[in-house]
Design an enzyme around this catalytic site. Structure first.
Site, short mmCIF file in Angstrom:
data_model
loop_
_atom_site.label_atom_id
_atom_site.label_comp_id
_atom_site.label_asym_id
_atom_site.label_seq_id
_atom_site.Cartn_x
_atom_site.Cartn_y
_atom_site.Cartn_z
N CYS A 125 49.49 34.67 30.11
CA CYS A 125 49.45 35.76 30.93
C CYS A 125 50.74 36.79 30.81
O CYS A 125 51.91 35.97 30.99
CB CYS A 125 49.54 35.40 32.74
SG CYS A 125 49.84 36.58 33.72
N CYS B 131 52.55 38.05 34.18
CA CYS B 131 53.00 37.21 35.09
C CYS B 131 53.03 35.70 34.58
O CYS B 131 53.71 35.19 33.88
CB CYS B 131 52.52 37.48 36.50
SG CYS B 131 51.06 37.60 36.75
N SER B 132 52.23 35.06 35.49
CA SER B 132 51.99 33.76 35.13
C SER B 132 50.60 32.99 35.51
O SER B 132 50.52 31.93 35.73
CB SER B 132 53.23 32.73 35.69
OG SER B 132 53.12 33.30 37.05
N CYS B 133 49.53 33.93 35.40
CA CYS B 133 48.00 33.50 35.90
C CYS B 133 48.01 32.44 34.77
O CYS B 133 48.11 31.97 33.76
CB CYS B 133 47.28 34.52 35.72
SG CYS B 133 47.58 35.92 36.57
#
Lengths: 222, 201, 222, 201
Positions: free
Chosen positions: B109, B112-114
């Protein structure tokens, strides 16, 4: 928003710190931070794209240097403040200064929070509820739009050509939701880009692919 | 892994500042009635102990053993994974991508940090860090080499950047010489990184 | 290199600090730093694109937080080190540890330095020495190439369509020079992009223009 | 504007570190025979006192008074400016762009801090800073408004990003009611910012 969070393709960040950062929580305060963010999301309320947008608005230096969970807490604090549930003075001291309307913002119980987490957030709409502008197999170009607000188009695909591989269905639109402009449902596509299209002659291997999910309004016909 | 403020104090004043800040926020929200400490306890425990890559490993092992399930998993990852009870936040919509001799998949991702929490738990810090997010879409093979994985040029790399509500998970190739193992034994072989795509089995 | 230095179009940097930063030198050490960089450029030797590339390789946090002239000094120190004229220990202490070959690296006198500054650096070649691939008026697309090394194509025009307004003549190629790969002379064009092409529907005014000088090898026919 | 290490010590420890570092480098390079202090003195004095926007102002004023020179300046900025003796490093190749009722020009260097030293001197800190470089190519009108300049939509903005060896300079519009002024008096009216494009006269 074309902020520092949009890291895809950037140079200069060195090797992956695999060994030193193979943890999910390193400190107990990170656990508490994670839990707080989940526990107040429902009664504040806010959704993920609003939380992301707050993080994106950190200064670039803070974004790159703060701990991941400190960024989460900073974003959640900002959302709680926007909802007038806390004020700056309270955030600075941790001391309560005013009461809030707990009828409309009730604390969630452990059971209800777990139930909510296990159900998840449904941002999908019926597939036939919106027109599907691009057929599978269509060549598309990613629009140059780069709004000041939250968006889910990384810079590295902006203006690039790709191929629609699938439609994922109809979802609320992240840009609209984060801007407080309603859900603006639209189709979400799976779009494939060749590495050569993205990185040109500096590509690592030309026929590798990069795939992204992109909303209808991010795309234009080729 | 547990530590406390006095530990932090000895090794990292920046951590201490964050720790104090989180404690202040938690105390404030509890005092205001906006949060219950036990809800925080519960959600942390759930994601640390009840979800995690063992869930994804069960999905993978079943796909290796059950061709019909595998076909369903690849066609409708959401329904197939939810049918095993692995559902919830950050796993509402799933697409499972299969590694083959011709194709290696890897997820990221960049914005962000999906990450697919119900099947893989919470992501490791490196997955959320700048270096991985910046580099894996541009030079996946160099990144994989840092993970100890050298792919032949004949194997295409597909990088999946999680930019919307769909979460990706890699179906790794079944290791050779595992024909005699049970589904449970196979699940024990499946690592988190093999489902991210930064490892093979 | 797609590093943090490539700031064009990024969001999140706030208002222009016009009043507080309307100075050229605020501290005397900045004057000295500026002078040092000019005084050793000739005898090290290095050119501007090599100096820029060293600055680009600073960590993103350093890039955003260090004083401008401290970045200059850091880059110059790195170039002096590459030339084996100083070592890390010397840079850390300011104490000389070894002698250098002053025949090949003579200190420049005040007069000679001023003469050199007043003449400038000639990076131009005869206009007819290289083929001119694009005629004035041609529509071009900026290549997706985004090398790890120094380059002078900002990300915000990558993959975008523009119009050749003029050729500026033939110059050495920044990418090649910074990489130590020779001068690789080629035409440099003046290319105009409409704001609408660059920023899409989030544009401030669609018919405004942005103009850049771009080398032959940065461009491809439309 | 002069200060010294003990001043720095009182107000900014970060500045002190940089100051110490620069002093150490200068002493080292002098000790090694690689640099002469008087060369540093000379180049600083030259750029602080002998070059600067007064040079550019003379070019502008002459263009306002001499149509042939103006035509030459716009056609071959390099030759016209060099003919006045304003030449040297960062001014080897010049393109002068004219503001009109229809068009307003503004210069920037998004990648570093390119600027036409022989005619404008060294750039102000804001020109080299992240905010100006990031924003002026995307939202020049908002940036200009922060400089107190509100342009009508009918006036096209052209932003010149200095990405190669050519340096740009804006030829501002001559202010109204200046018909009776001498060229020298006109030059006194020309500001640095009007030649960057962040101001009009």
């Amino acid at each position: 928003m074309d902020g520092i969070h949009d890291l895809g393709g950037m140079h200069g960040f060195g090797p992956i710190p695999i060994e030193s950062q193979d943890y999910r929580f390193k400190h107990d305060w990170q656990r508490r931070a994670f839990g707080i963010v989940q526990a107040v999301a429902g009664n504040t309320p806010y959704v993920a794209d609003q939380h992301r947008y707050k993080i994106e608005q950190l200064s670039a230096t803070d974004y790159l240097t703060l701990d991941y969970f400190e960024k989460w807490i900073t974003a959640t604090s900002a959302l709680l403040k926007d909802a007038r549930l806390v004020n700056d003075q309270e955030l600075a001291t941790g001391q309560k200064e005013f009461d809030v309307d707990l009828v409309n913002h009730p604390a969630v119980s452990a059971d209800d929070l777990l139930s909510a987490m296990k159900i998840g957030a449904d941002y999908q709409f019926p597939t036939n509820s919106q027109p599907q502008g691009f057929a599978i197999g269509t060549r598309v170009r990613v629009r140059s739009d780069s709004p000041q607000g939250h968006t889910r188009v990384p810079r590295y695909v902006r203006g690039k050509f790709g191929t629609v591989l699938a439609t994922e269905g109809v979802f609320q639109h992240a840009d609209s939701v984060a801007a407080g402009q309603g859900r603006n449902p639209q189709h979400c596509y799976l779009v494939s880009f060749s590495a050569a299209e993205l990185w040109g002659s500096s590509v690592e291997q030309a026929d590798d692919d990069i795939l992204l999910n992109l909303a209808e309004s991010y795309l234009e016909p080729m | 892994m547990q530590d406390n403020l006095s530990d932090d104090h000895h090794h990292d004043p920046i951590e201490e500042g964050a720790a104090l800040r989180v404690r202040a926020l938690e105390e404030l929200l509890i005092a205001k009635g906006l949060v219950k400490a036990e809800a925080i306890d519960a959600v942390v425990e759930y994601y640390e102990k009840e979800t995690g890559p063992r869930n994804g490993a069960q999905v993978v092992a079943r796909a290796w053993c059950d061709p019909d399930f595998k076909a369903w998993l690849l066609k409708d990852g959401t329904a197939a994974i939810h049918s095993m009870g692995f559902k919830g936040y950050q796993g509402e919509h799933m697409r499972v991508v299969e590694n083959t001799n011709d194709t290696h998949n890897i997820i990221v991702c960049t914005l962000c940090s999906c990450y697919p929490w119900p099947v893989l738990g919470l992501p490791p810090a490196w997955y959320k860090g700048a270096a991985y997010r910046a580099r894996v879409v541009r030079e996946p093979r160099a990144v994989l080499a840092e993970f100890g994985l050298d792919l032949p040029a004949s194997q295409k790399v597909r990088v999946w950047d999680s930019t919307a509500e769909i979460r990706f998970m890699v179906l790794p190739q079944r290791p050779p010489n595992t024909g005699n193992l049970s589904q449970a034994e196979l699940a024990d072989l499946v690592t988190r990184d093999s489902m991210i795509g930064t490892a093979v089995l």
